[in-house]
Design a protein around this motif. Structure first.
Motif, PDB file in Angstrom:
ATOM      1  N   UNK A 126     -53.467 -50.127  28.429  1.00  0.00           N
ATOM      2  CA  UNK A 126     -52.534 -51.255  28.519  1.00  0.00           C
ATOM      3  C   UNK A 126     -51.312 -51.018  27.632  1.00  0.00           C
ATOM      4  N   UNK A 127     -51.543 -50.514  26.442  1.00  0.00           N
ATOM      5  CA  UNK A 127     -50.410 -50.204  25.552  1.00  0.00           C
ATOM      6  C   UNK A 127     -49.551 -49.112  26.171  1.00  0.00           C
ATOM      7  N   UNK A 128     -50.188 -48.098  26.743  1.00  0.00           N
ATOM      8  CA  UNK A 128     -49.440 -47.010  27.396  1.00  0.00           C
ATOM      9  C   UNK A 128     -48.568 -47.567  28.527  1.00  0.00           C
ATOM     10  N   UNK A 145     -52.860 -60.062  18.420  1.00  0.00           N
ATOM     11  CA  UNK A 145     -52.967 -60.537  19.804  1.00  0.00           C
ATOM     12  C   UNK A 145     -52.418 -59.565  20.845  1.00  0.00           C
ATOM     13  N   UNK A 146     -51.213 -59.022  20.601  1.00  0.00           N
ATOM     14  CA  UNK A 146     -50.626 -58.146  21.607  1.00  0.00           C
ATOM     15  C   UNK A 146     -49.649 -57.169  20.968  1.00  0.00           C
ATOM     16  N   UNK A 147     -49.062 -56.322  21.793  1.00  0.00           N
ATOM     17  CA  UNK A 147     -48.206 -55.240  21.315  1.00  0.00           C
ATOM     18  C   UNK A 147     -46.975 -55.735  20.578  1.00  0.00           C
ATOM     19  N   UNK A 148     -46.511 -56.942  20.892  1.00  0.00           N
ATOM     20  CA  UNK A 148     -45.300 -57.462  20.257  1.00  0.00           C
ATOM     21  C   UNK A 148     -45.606 -58.479  19.161  1.00  0.00           C
ATOM     22  N   UNK A 149     -46.851 -58.548  18.738  1.00  0.00           N
ATOM     23  CA  UNK A 149     -47.197 -59.372  17.585  1.00  0.00           C
ATOM     24  C   UNK A 149     -46.676 -58.702  16.316  1.00  0.00           C
ATOM     25  N   UNK A 150     -46.423 -59.486  15.304  1.00  0.00           N
ATOM     26  CA  UNK A 150     -45.844 -58.945  14.075  1.00  0.00           C
ATOM     27  C   UNK A 150     -46.733 -57.905  13.411  1.00  0.00           C
ATOM     28  N   UNK A 151     -48.039 -58.032  13.597  1.00  0.00           N
ATOM     29  CA  UNK A 151     -48.973 -57.116  12.942  1.00  0.00           C
ATOM     30  C   UNK A 151     -49.591 -56.126  13.918  1.00  0.00           C
ATOM     31  N   UNK A 152     -48.892 -55.825  15.009  1.00  0.00           N
ATOM     32  CA  UNK A 152     -49.460 -54.953  16.042  1.00  0.00           C
ATOM     33  C   UNK A 152     -49.721 -53.542  15.546  1.00  0.00           C
ATOM     34  N   UNK A 203     -49.728 -44.197  23.242  1.00  0.00           N
ATOM     35  CA  UNK A 203     -50.338 -45.452  22.785  1.00  0.00           C
ATOM     36  C   UNK A 203     -51.007 -45.373  21.420  1.00  0.00           C
ATOM     37  N   UNK A 204     -51.137 -44.166  20.861  1.00  0.00           N
ATOM     38  CA  UNK A 204     -51.844 -44.029  19.587  1.00  0.00           C
ATOM     39  C   UNK A 204     -50.950 -44.264  18.380  1.00  0.00           C
ATOM     40  N   UNK A 205     -49.652 -44.057  18.553  1.00  0.00           N
ATOM     41  CA  UNK A 205     -48.695 -44.200  17.451  1.00  0.00           C
ATOM     42  C   UNK A 205     -49.104 -43.334  16.252  1.00  0.00           C
ATOM     43  N   UNK A 206     -49.461 -42.090  16.542  1.00  0.00           N
ATOM     44  CA  UNK A 206     -49.910 -41.175  15.497  1.00  0.00           C
ATOM     45  C   UNK A 206     -48.905 -40.081  15.168  1.00  0.00           C
ATOM     46  N   UNK A 207     -47.800 -40.027  15.897  1.00  0.00           N
ATOM     47  CA  UNK A 207     -46.817 -38.971  15.678  1.00  0.00           C
ATOM     48  C   UNK A 207     -45.411 -39.563  15.627  1.00  0.00           C
ATOM     49  N   UNK A 208     -44.553 -38.923  14.858  1.00  0.00           N
ATOM     50  CA  UNK A 208     -43.141 -39.292  14.796  1.00  0.00           C
ATOM     51  C   UNK A 208     -42.342 -38.228  15.521  1.00  0.00           C
TER      52      UNK A 208
END
Length: 604
Positions: free
Chosen positions: A172-174, A279-286, A486-491
């Protein structure tokens, strides 16, 4: 190259053999059956793609069209198995759908050439695809031969419902951060159709759970159907209303899926920087800050000490400047200069001082990424003769002479009897910088429920940013920086073909080699970190050299296709040189959206 790809596939098989088994998982057999069926469909489509590419004829333009259509069909079939393949057999997935640019495997410094479906798309959309037929045939052959053996990955394979649910979570994030933006199919513009296919697969995979009746299953089933209905009704890529899709059904589906996973006690968090409790991808603490701090949690006393140190001139060699000199709060922690003044107040430093908001949420610091943590960056800046020229022994002596700082360090680091140290100093400032991520812009307010927070132009700008303008294929939601979903593990690092000046009719070559100076691999020539565009409306001038004075010039550059698009020649440019064909109204709307990413001012 062909041999390397086959070795890569064999490595994936070894990974499959060593998978940890689980028991009593009702969704596993069902999901594996779906993967088998999808793998067979993808195998058949890859054969058709190979045949279509073999049939390319320089005197028959219809053969190019046929090959492109075969590619679209093949990609749709791939989307049936992407969630499974990418999660359980990541190495194999990279054979099929690797980004169409050379990637560097750090820290081993091995590079992987562009390959797979994305590379085929790039080659098929060149001015003369026939001239690249040999490469196209090789790519298609690798995909076809690998796809024919896909089901062999299941040999001795076992998994669990928890893992399957996590794979859906990540899918879903992807889809939201990549699928609907066209991240891996910008030339084809098939992102909406491919997202639809992926949603249908998710619906099929979740059937064993959705067949039971509960508030959670009803909610997931409802929003899944709503997503598919919306996608079916709006198939066009350029005019797709991504903001409406996300707010009306996409993000509610993500929230309800999370609620269902918790209700079924199927939580699993293995490897991403995502906060599954958000809650979702655009939540402040996503995005979880701990992913960037090696799990450390900053205390309030550390943050307070760090704020004081950020504005402390005793950290500079001559007691005249502090971090805030070049990172001013009123300018969103930038300084408004092309490149900052050096310590001597006569010369300038080499690169532009970027804004520091959201700087804690990245794996590489400085434009060239040479510091892996904020603490390392801070210590480097303090000791740099041009910037602060601070000397550790002198700094520590000054701070120890202050009762205030002795007490503040002791309170922040009570476990250490020698609390006033340079490592603690750097950690404290990093802790303060972690607070500079308020996520309270107009866009954030809109996603939080205030539908009056964005103007019509800003709404159009969001849809352009995440669609036709292709901005979100490098500046990924929700932080809009180079953290790859979707992992947000690389820059990510990109070469834009950036000139040294802003006269795009007469661009001048920029001599800054970028990341190449730190890692001397050719593909890092002139590559720089992809920064966040949050608060970018307030942090001009732009780029690593500060050459672009305003957002209008930035848009003009991207619209033309970067450096190669304005007539320069850079063999290592990663930005597509194909013009975006944005009109003046669209550019204005994009800039309006950039302003919607501006947080409320952060007080000093």
């Amino acid at each position: 190259m062909y041999r390397n790809k086959i070795i890569w596939l064999l490595f994936s098989l070894l990974v499959a053999y060593s998978f940890t088994p689980s028991t009593d998982d009702r969704g596993v057999t069902h999901t594996i059956a779906i993967f088998r069926e999808g793998a067979n469909g993808f195998s058949a489509a890859s054969l058709e793609l190979e045949q279509a590419i073999q049939a390319i004829d320089k005197d028959d333009t219809a053969s190019i069209t046929a090959a492109r259509e075969a590619l679209k069909k093949c990609r749709l079939q791939y989307k049936r198995i992407e969630f499974f393949l990418d999660y359980f057999f990541f190495s194999s997935a990279m054979v099929y759908n690797r980004p169409a640019k050379t990637e560097i495997d750090e820290p081993y410094m091995e590079y992987q050439a562009p390959s797979g479906l994305q590379q085929i798309a790039v080659l098929l959309f060149e001015k003369d695809p026939f001239s690249r037929k040999k490469e196209l045939v090789t790519e298609a052959l690798v995909i076809r031969t690998a796809a024919a053996d896909l089901t062999s990955l299941l040999y001795q394979f076992t998994t669990s419902d928890k893992a399957i649910m996590e794979s859906i979570r990540l899918e879903l994030v992807r889809l939201y951060a990549g699928g609907i933006t066209g991240y891996d199919a910008p030339e084809l513009k098939t992102g909406i159709a491919e997202t639809t296919q992926s949603m249908r697969t998710i619906q099929a995979v979740m059937e064993p759970w959705l067949s039971t009746s509960s508030p959670e299953t009803k909610s997931v089933a409802h929003y899944l159907a709503l997503c598919i209905q919306y996608l079916d009704a709006h198939p066009g890529f350029d005019d797709f209303n991504r903001l409406e899709f996300l707010t009306t059904c996409g993000l509610p589906l993500q929230e309800s899926t999370g609620a269902l996973i918790r209700a079924l006690q199927l939580d699993l968090h293995t490897r991403s920087a995502l906060n599954y409790n958000a809650p979702n991808l655009f939540s402040k603490d996503a995005i979880d800050l701990k992913a960037f701090t090696n799990g450390a949690v900053y205390t309030e006393k550390e943050k307070l000490l760090g704020k004081q140190l950020f504005f402390e001139k005793a950290l500079s060699g001559n007691n005249t400047r502090n971090c805030g000199t070049c990172h001013r709060p009123e300018l969103y922690f930038s300084d408004g200069l092309r490149t900052s003044m050096a310590l001597d107040n006569k010369t300038t430093v080499r690169r532009n001082a970027p804004g520091l908001t959201y700087s804690a949420f990245q794996y590489a610091q400085f434009w060239d990424g040479r510091a892996g943590t904020l603490s390392k960056q801070i210590l480097t800046v303090i000791s740099n003769p041009e910037e602060m020229d601070g000397h550790p022994t002198v700094i520590i002596s000054r701070l120890k002479d202050s009762a205030h700082y002795r007490n503040a360090f002791a309170a922040a680091y009570p476990e250490d009897t020698a609390a006033v140290t340079m490592p603690h100093l750097a950690t404290a400032i990093a802790a303060y910088l972690s607070t500079l991520a308020p996520m309270n812009s107009a866009m954030d307010e809109y996603f939080a429920g205030n539908k009056n927070a964005l103007t019509p132009a800003q709404i159009r700008g969001f849809n352009l940013f995440t669609g036709k303008a292709q901005c979100a294929t490098c500046h990924f939601a929700p932080l809009f920086n180079g953290l790859t979903p979707p992992l947000y593990q690389f820059t990510e690092f990109e070469n834009l073909g950036m000139p040294a000046n802003d006269d795009l009719q007469h661009p001048q070559h920029d001599t800054d080699a970028g990341r190449f100076e730190f890692f001397p691999i050719a593909y890092y020539q002139r590559a720089f970190k992809t920064p966040t565009v949050r608060n970018s409306a307030m942090t001009a001038p732009y780029m690593h050299n500060g050459a672009f004075r305003d957002l209008e010039k930035v848009m003009e550059f991207y619209n033309a296709g970067g450096g190669n698009g304005v007539g320069m020649t850079d063999l290592y440019q990663t930005l597509s040189s194909t013009p975006l064909h944005l009109n003046e109204t669209e550019i204005r709307d994009l800039i309006a959206f950039m302003h919607a990413l501006t947080d409320k001012p952060i007080a000093k």
